[in-house]
Each structure stands twice: as C-alpha cells, then as structure tokens.
Design a protein around this motif. Structure first.
Motif, mmCIF file in Angstrom:
data_model
loop_
_atom_site.group_PDB
_atom_site.id
_atom_site.type_symbol
_atom_site.label_atom_id
_atom_site.label_comp_id
_atom_site.label_asym_id
_atom_site.label_seq_id
_atom_site.Cartn_x
_atom_site.Cartn_y
_atom_site.Cartn_z
ATOM 1 N N CYS A 288 0.216 -1.512 0.079
ATOM 2 C CA CYS A 288 0.157 0.150 -0.333
ATOM 3 C C CYS A 288 0.987 1.079 -0.216
ATOM 4 O O CYS A 288 2.013 1.405 0.625
ATOM 5 N N CYS B 225 0.811 3.767 3.390
ATOM 6 C CA CYS B 225 0.608 3.613 4.648
ATOM 7 C C CYS B 225 2.485 2.162 4.950
ATOM 8 O O CYS B 225 2.614 2.028 5.434
ATOM 9 N N CYS C 18 -7.071 -0.568 2.168
ATOM 10 C CA CYS C 18 -6.065 -1.577 2.913
ATOM 11 C C CYS C 18 -6.288 -2.042 4.427
ATOM 12 O O CYS C 18 -6.806 -1.219 5.377
ATOM 13 N N HIS D 157 -4.593 -2.135 7.187
ATOM 14 C CA HIS D 157 -3.554 -1.411 8.272
ATOM 15 C C HIS D 157 -4.358 0.009 7.758
ATOM 16 O O HIS D 157 -4.534 0.484 9.049
HETATM 17 ZN ZN LIG Z 1 -2.470 1.077 3.393
#
Ligand SMILES: [Zn+2]
Length: 235
Positions: free
Chosen positions: A199, A202, A223, A225
């Motif tokens: 990604c 991040c 995502c 995260h």
């Molecule tokens: Zn991410």
C-alpha cells in the motif's frame, strides 16, 4: 459507467487540487506581506542613513560655530594684550589664548573626522539609492505577480468547488462518506495505488487474499492497515 474506484480517483484529483489551491491562497498573502516589508525596510534604511547624515552635518556646523567663537575670543585677547599693564595679566591672557588655539585644533580634527564620515555615508547613500531604485521595481513587480496568482487561484478554487459539488452527486453516499472519513483521518489521500503488493499510503504489505481479490475483481477494497481505498496499477 465508471467503477467506484475510478469515481473516487476523480474525486481525489479534484480534492488534491482544491487542497493545493487553499494552501496557496493561505500562503500568498504572507508572501506579499514579506515582500512589502522588504520594500519598507529598504526605505527605512535609506531614511536612517539620511538622518545620520543630517545629524553629522548639524554637528559639523555646530563645531564650526564653536571655532568662530574661539577665533573671536582670540581676536579680543590679542587686542587686550596690547593694553595690559602687568606681567601677570599678560601671562594669563597668553594662557587663555593658547587654550583657545588648542580648542580650535581639537575642533578642526573633529570636523575632519566628521567630514570623512559624511563622505563615506554619502557613498553609501548613492549605492543604496541605486539599489532601492532597482529593487523597489523588482519587488513591486513581484507583488503584482503574487496578487495575480492569488486572484487566479481564488477563481480556480471557486470553479473546482462547484465542479466538486456537481461531481459528488455521482458518488454513492456510503462510499462518499467513507472517502470523506478516510481523507479527514489521513489528512490528504484516501485512494492510493498498490505497488506490487504494498500500500503506497502506509507502506505495509497487503495480505495475499486482499491482494488477489484486488487484482482479479473490480471491487472496492481498502487497506486493512490504514483503511485507504486501494487501486491496483493494472486495474
Ligand atoms: Zn495502507
């Protein structure tokens, strides 16, 4: 019809430009202030120099008057010397005369120093004047450019805000509110590209299952995260 991710991407493009314009509109007036201060500082510097010169000229005139006073005094002493009766008186007058002559010499030295200073300051004055003539124009031009840039940015922002208002009617409401939420939380981009399996929001690796879903389908995925919407390069 565009897929959700394409729609969001277009919305994001609009929003990023809007963000940039807002930043610009906030920064330009500060830059203009800074330029105006630069200009007034130059003029202030010139005024200070002028004051200093005036002050020195006045001090020179004052010392010249003092010399005149001592010279008058010497003339008086000289005529008194012709009329004195006692040796004591004579000596006293000579001492007074020597004192006046010494004072004149000191004043002449001081005047010479002042004249040197005046000469130096006058050179500075000429240099500064040339500099001001050149820089004042440049700064004024820069300020005009900044003002133009500002009004253009304001125009463009107005146009884009209207465009955005129309465009969001084409975005499904739950997706729009999720997009707005992520954007607010992440302060900027809500849609990011997945580079190989990472990604780019991040910089964490996307789990294989999400990644293969992303590659295979046109589904709107986020995502796990950072929550940003994911866009696969190949999609
Ligand atoms: Zn991410």
């Amino acid at each position: 019809m565009d897929s959700d991710i394409d729609t969001l991407l277009k919305l994001q493009e609009l929003d990023l430009e809007i963000d940039n314009l807002r930043k610009k509109i906030e920064t330009i007036p500060k830059e203009i202030n800074h330029l105006e201060k630069e200009k007034s500082d130059l003029i202030l510097k010139f005024d200070e120099l002028k004051n200093q010169l005036n002050h020195l000229e006045a001090s020179k005139r004052e010392k010249e008057l003092d010399i005149q006073t001592y010279e008058d005094k010497i003339l008086k002493i000289q005529s008194s010397l012709e009329r004195v009766k006692t040796n004591e008186e004579y000596k006293a007058l000579l001492r007074e005369k020597a004192h006046a002559e010494e004072a004149i010499m000191e004043l002449e030295d001081e005047i010479l120093n002042i004249m040197e200073e005046i000469e130096k300051l006058k050179e500075d004055e000429i240099k500064l004047k040339t500099r001001i003539e050149k820089e004042e124009n440049e700064i004024t031009k820069k300020i005009e450019e900044k003002k133009k840039e500002l009004s253009e940015a304001e125009e463009r922002l107005k146009k884009l805000l209207k465009e955005r208002e129309d465009f969001i009617t084409t975005v499904r409401p739950p997706i729009l509110s999720k997009y707005e939420m992520i954007r607010k939380k992440r302060n900027g981009k809500a849609v990011v590209i997945v580079d190989t399996d990472t990604c780019t929001g991040c910089f964490m690796i996307i789990p294989p299952k999400v990644y293969s879903d992303l590659v295979k389908s046109n589904k709107l995925l986020t995502c796990p995260h950072c929550g940003r919407f994911l866009l696969h390069k190949g999609n």
